[in-house]
Scaffold this active site. Structure first.
Site, PDB file in Angstrom:
ATOM      1  N   TYR A 138       0.824  -1.211   0.000  1.00  0.00           N
ATOM      2  CA  TYR A 138       0.000   0.000   0.000  1.00  0.00           C
ATOM      3  C   TYR A 138       0.858   1.262   0.000  1.00  0.00           C
ATOM      4  O   TYR A 138       0.596   2.200  -0.763  1.00  0.00           O
ATOM      5  CB  TYR A 138      -0.913  -0.017   1.223  1.00  0.00           C
ATOM      6  CG  TYR A 138      -1.806   1.192   1.353  1.00  0.00           C
ATOM      7  CD1 TYR A 138      -2.940   1.333   0.549  1.00  0.00           C
ATOM      8  CD2 TYR A 138      -1.532   2.197   2.281  1.00  0.00           C
ATOM      9  CE1 TYR A 138      -3.765   2.446   0.663  1.00  0.00           C
ATOM     10  CE2 TYR A 138      -2.359   3.309   2.397  1.00  0.00           C
ATOM     11  CZ  TYR A 138      -3.468   3.433   1.590  1.00  0.00           C
ATOM     12  OH  TYR A 138      -4.272   4.534   1.700  1.00  0.00           O
ATOM     13  N   LYS A 142       0.928   4.314  -2.844  1.00  0.00           N
ATOM     14  CA  LYS A 142       0.601   5.711  -2.564  1.00  0.00           C
ATOM     15  C   LYS A 142       1.774   6.638  -2.876  1.00  0.00           C
ATOM     16  O   LYS A 142       1.575   7.806  -3.224  1.00  0.00           O
ATOM     17  CB  LYS A 142       0.143   5.864  -1.114  1.00  0.00           C
ATOM     18  CG  LYS A 142      -1.250   5.305  -0.880  1.00  0.00           C
ATOM     19  CD  LYS A 142      -2.284   6.007  -1.763  1.00  0.00           C
ATOM     20  CE  LYS A 142      -3.688   5.519  -1.546  1.00  0.00           C
ATOM     21  NZ  LYS A 142      -4.681   6.220  -2.389  1.00  0.00           N
TER      22      LYS A 142
END
Length: 248
Positions: A138, A142
């Site tokens: 993740y 990002k």
């Protein structure tokens, strides 16, 4: 009144942003992942709500979504809100990075582009090789989308492109114990999407709670941005040099 499109607007921060922008008199176009989400969104916004369905984990559907959006004419703002947290590496990459990349390239350029980042991007690794993709997490995803937002700011100087950290809010993704409020989590992207304040008419910034913050250094590095864009082009078959001009 502005025309604004928000991905991932069937619930969470995307839904709240849509509600606030509609209350302020803007024409908001919504996005839902599947038929069930479309029905849920209609219950929330009314049967007349303008909802576009696409699974952002399916790049064919994302490209079809771009075609449908272009039939509406040029948007004033697009908020790339949709994202996944607990998912496999492929889904993380496709939803959090490749979908906004495709839409950025194929949808007519609005005046404003807002990309949802995360404070966790600061723990991301600046990956740009296909061999790295099986381990994408993740935070990595990002960092990638933050770098994309800042690269778009350079590529299209007539577009206001910014990244936003919404904080840790109690969405399905954030969990019930998240310490930040929904309002704090959504106010910045709403402000960047519609405010005529000179402080909102900026580009290439990373924001949290209405304040400019310092992002991961790699997100601002031109070399990394270019390598990331080349990787996205290869994975999607979409060229970053869109056929649509920044200003019509």
């Amino acid at each position: 009144m502005s025309k604004i499109y928000i991905t991932g607007s069937s619930d969470g921060l995307g839904k709240l942003a849509a509600e606030k922008l509609i209350q302020q008199g803007h024409e908001v176009f919504l996005h839902a992942r599947n038929e069930k989400r479309v029905k849920d969104t209609k219950r929330s916004f009314g049967e007349s709500a303008k909802i576009f369905m696409a699974d952002l984990a399916d790049l064919v559907e994302v490209k079809a979504l771009a075609t449908e959006l272009n039939k509406l004419g040029k948007m004033d703002a697009i908020i790339h809100n949709a994202g996944v947290y607990q998912a496999d590496a492929t889904t993380l990459l496709q939803v959090n990075v490749l979908a906004p990349f495709i839409l950025t390239c194929l949808v007519q350029k609005p005046q404003r582009l807002i990309y949802l980042s995360s404070g966790m991007h600061k723990g991301g690794r600046p990956l740009f090789r296909e061999s790295d993709l099986k381990s994408v997490n993740y935070s990595d995803s990002k960092l990638m989308v933050t770098a994309l937002a800042l690269a778009v700011a350079k590529k299209y100087p007539d577009v206001y492109s910014n990244a936003v950290d919404p904080g840790w809010v109690p969405t399905k993704m954030g969990g019930s114990n998240a310490p930040d409020s929904f309002d704090n989590g959504v106010d910045t992207q709403v402000w960047l999407a519609e405010s005529i304040s000179p402080s909102a008419l900026v580009s290439g910034k990373y924001w949290k709670f209405m304040e400019e913050r310092e992002p991961h250094p790699a997100s601002q590095d031109h070399s990394y941005q270019e390598k990331l864009i080349s990787l996205c082009e290869k994975l999607t078959g979409v060229n970053f040099d869109s056929e649509y001009p920044a200003q019509s």
